[in-house]
Enzyme design. Structure first.
Site, PDB file in Angstrom:
ATOM      1  N   TYR A  63       4.104  -5.314   9.351  1.00  0.00           N
ATOM      2  CA  TYR A  63       4.048  -3.847   9.299  1.00  0.00           C
ATOM      3  C   TYR A  63       5.223  -3.258  10.088  1.00  0.00           C
ATOM      4  CZ  TYR A  63      -0.914  -3.942   7.708  1.00  0.00           C
ATOM      5  OH  TYR A  63      -2.086  -4.129   7.029  1.00  0.00           O
ATOM      6  N   HIS A 120       0.856  -1.192   0.000  1.00  0.00           N
ATOM      7  CA  HIS A 120       0.000   0.000   0.000  1.00  0.00           C
ATOM      8  C   HIS A 120       0.897   1.248   0.000  1.00  0.00           C
ATOM      9  CE1 HIS A 120      -3.942  -2.094   0.905  1.00  0.00           C
ATOM     10  NE2 HIS A 120      -3.049  -3.057   1.036  1.00  0.00           N
TER      11      HIS A 120
END
Lengths: 361, 204
Positions: free
Chosen positions: A335, A66
């Site tokens: 992440y 993303h």
């Protein structure tokens, strides 16, 4: 007993040294195993993020997935209706909670055209008055393609560009889908999905289940989604041809007024799967309107307030807990690895990836 | 008995063994949680943060105990290099057991994370939000963890060397009073051999 001292010194030394070396070695080997260095087959956050880089390239300073996005700022107004299920302060009646968010498209390439994927994502960080935070990352689809980190890794491997053609090998992707029937619901959705012309007209699903905890300590498995107020009538037909229309559309809409979403929280019934993001829950499950997300302005991600936020879905306030969905810890771990890579690049630490020009891919 | 203390105080010994377990567990938890995408990542992290703060608090108490009650002297016949290594490694251990939790806390603060010790207990940030500082502190946390693990291995190896090879009372100085013969004071054992012939064989 006779005095044993003259006889036992040499064997005692050998035995003692063996004991010392053995003890140190056992502890060191155990440490190496737990740390993954001696367990090469374990799926680690590093492996996942490396594979994301193999698929899309390495773009210094950007998120590894993303990567292309835009910051948004606003607040959340609680309706009070979720308070019966969660003690999280963000759900108190009349509570207004500041939000820093980010819209994005999936993939590791920050220069990908907006029309290259039909999926959009919304990430939010709610900063509660008590200092706790709620971070969530949602996608514009009701189901995730896979249920486990291992399957996600296999999917990423299947999508890795062939070194000769520079494109993913369709045979490998077909083989992956054939081996993973749990992807069927996602594929059915993807067949009809079109890249939207706006971030503002999309619904965003939390995908993973979470658990609300009420004042009595009762646990309520939930899923949530953000439902837009803006209509998308005709927006696909009007999709501009440019590569970067989404951020421009958002800026234009926000110039005319805030954009709003309703936070809808669906409560599970016993037996509804909480550990499988490939499966939706039946339509008749009770859904409550927890409040309104109001986004007021946007900012470029390179300079905006979302840049340095890791939208780790396991940063949760008291009153919201993780479910048993195996994707959640994997998202959190990966992440964190991506965040360390891009902040290390921002810090120009030695050994970090060099910036890659846009034209190289 | 001796005029000089031949053993750490009870408080020092209790803190040593309690913290030894906590710190070694912490090293394994830390290295394990960053090397998995499984549910272990989540629950190890949930232990890591409160355990780190507990180690920080105990380390402060331990430092005070150490300053108030100096440890028993090292054997007079210990080579100077080994004495230096003992002294340096002990202060390195003290430094790391204080620095590691503080770096972890500062690192989360710099990364903009809420520093949660449980579902609702939150510590205030101790460092301004900064991605550059986060990256530096995060790498430092990992590097110091490796240094702490290597120092622990050396410390454990040296303790066993004192207890099994030199048998000079250094290892016993950290043991309960009743167990002094496990690592009998060498001079004392030699002197008392006739009276306590089995003392020297306890380790065989």
């Amino acid at each position: 007993m006779h005095d044993p001292a003259p006889l036992h010194v040499p064997p005692r030394r050998i035995g003692a040294w063996s004991l010392i070396i053995g003890a140190v070695a056992i502890v060191a080997v155990a440490f190496g195993y737990v740390g993954g260095w001696l367990a090469p087959h374990r799926l680690t956050p590093k492996k996942l993020v490396n594979q994301l880089q193999h698929d899309a390239g390495t773009f210094a300073g950007y998120r590894r997935n993303h990567a292309k996005g835009v910051c948004v700022v606003g607040h959340f107004d609680s309706s009070g209706q979720a308070q019966a299920y969660s003690v999280a302060e963000v759900f108190a009646p009349g509570q207004r909670t500041p939000v820093v968010g980010r819209f994005a498209i999936p993939g590791g390439n920050p220069y990908a055209p907006d029309s290259s994927v039909p999926i959009r994502s919304m990430a939010l960080r709610f900063t509660l008055a008590n200092g706790q935070q709620w971070r969530t990352g949602m996608n514009s689809m009701p189901v995730f393609p896979v249920a486990t980190p291992q399957a996600f890794y296999a999917q990423l491997q299947a999508k890795q560009p062939d070194p000769v053609t520079g494109k993913p090998d369709p045979a490998k992707i077909a083989a992956f889908f054939a081996a993973h029937p749990e992807t069927a619901a996602f594929r059915a959705w993807a067949k009809t999905a079109k890249p939207s012309a706006s971030f503002a007209t999309e619904s965003y699903w939390g995908l993973n289940a979470f658990v609300f905890v009420d004042a009595a300590g009762q646990h309520h498995p939930v899923r949530w989604r953000m439902v837009p107020e803006a209509s998308d009538v005709g927006s696909v037909a009007n999709t501009p041809g440019g590569a970067n229309y989404l951020a421009a559309d958002l800026t234009e809409r926000l110039a005319h007024g805030p954009q709003r979403w309703q936070l809808q929280v669906t409560l599970a019934k016993p037996g509804d799967p909480t550990n499988d993001a490939t499966k939706t829950w039946p339509d008749d499950r009770r859904t409550i309107d927890a409040g309104t997300l109001v986004l007021e302005r946007s900012a470029p991600q390179a300079s905006g307030p979302c840049r340095d936020i890791n939208y780790d879905p396991l940063v949760l306030p008291a009153g919201i807990e993780a479910s048993d969905d195996p994707l959640l810890p994997a998202r959190s771990a990966a992440y964190a690895d991506s965040y360390l890579r891009r902040t290390s690049e921002e810090a120009h630490l030695p050994g970090t990836a060099a910036p890659k020009p846009e034209t190289s891919r | 008995m001796n005029a000089a203390p031949d053993r750490f105080t009870l408080a020092a010994r209790a803190l040593h063994w309690l913290m030894a377990v906590m710190i070694v567990a912490m090293l394994f938890i830390g290295v394990g949680m960053v090397a998995t995408v499984s549910a272990r990542h989540e629950w190890l992290l949930a232990i890591h943060k409160p355990l780190g703060i507990a180690i920080l608090l105990l380390a402060v108490i331990r430092l005070a105990v150490r300053v108030r009650h100096p440890p028993p002297p090292l054997p007079a016949d210990l080579p100077a290099l080994q004495k230096l290594a003992a002294l340096a490694s002990h202060w390195l251990l003290y430094f790391l057991m204080l620095a590691m939790p503080l770096i972890g806390w500062a690192m989360l603060s710099a990364g903009g994370y809420p520093v949660m010790l449980g579902d609702a207990l939150r510590l205030p940030p101790i460092f301004p939000t900064s991605p550059v500082a986060f990256a530096v502190l995060r790498h430092l946390h990992g590097a110091f963890a490796m240094l702490l693990f290597l120092t622990f291995l050396a410390h454990m190896g040296a303790a066993l060397y004192h207890g099994l090879i030199r048998r000079d009372g250094v290892f016993a100085s950290m043991l309960p009073a009743a167990s002094r013969s496990i690592d009998g004071d060498r001079e004392e054992v030699d002197a008392d051999k006739a009276d306590r012939p089995s003392a020297a064989r306890q380790n065989d």
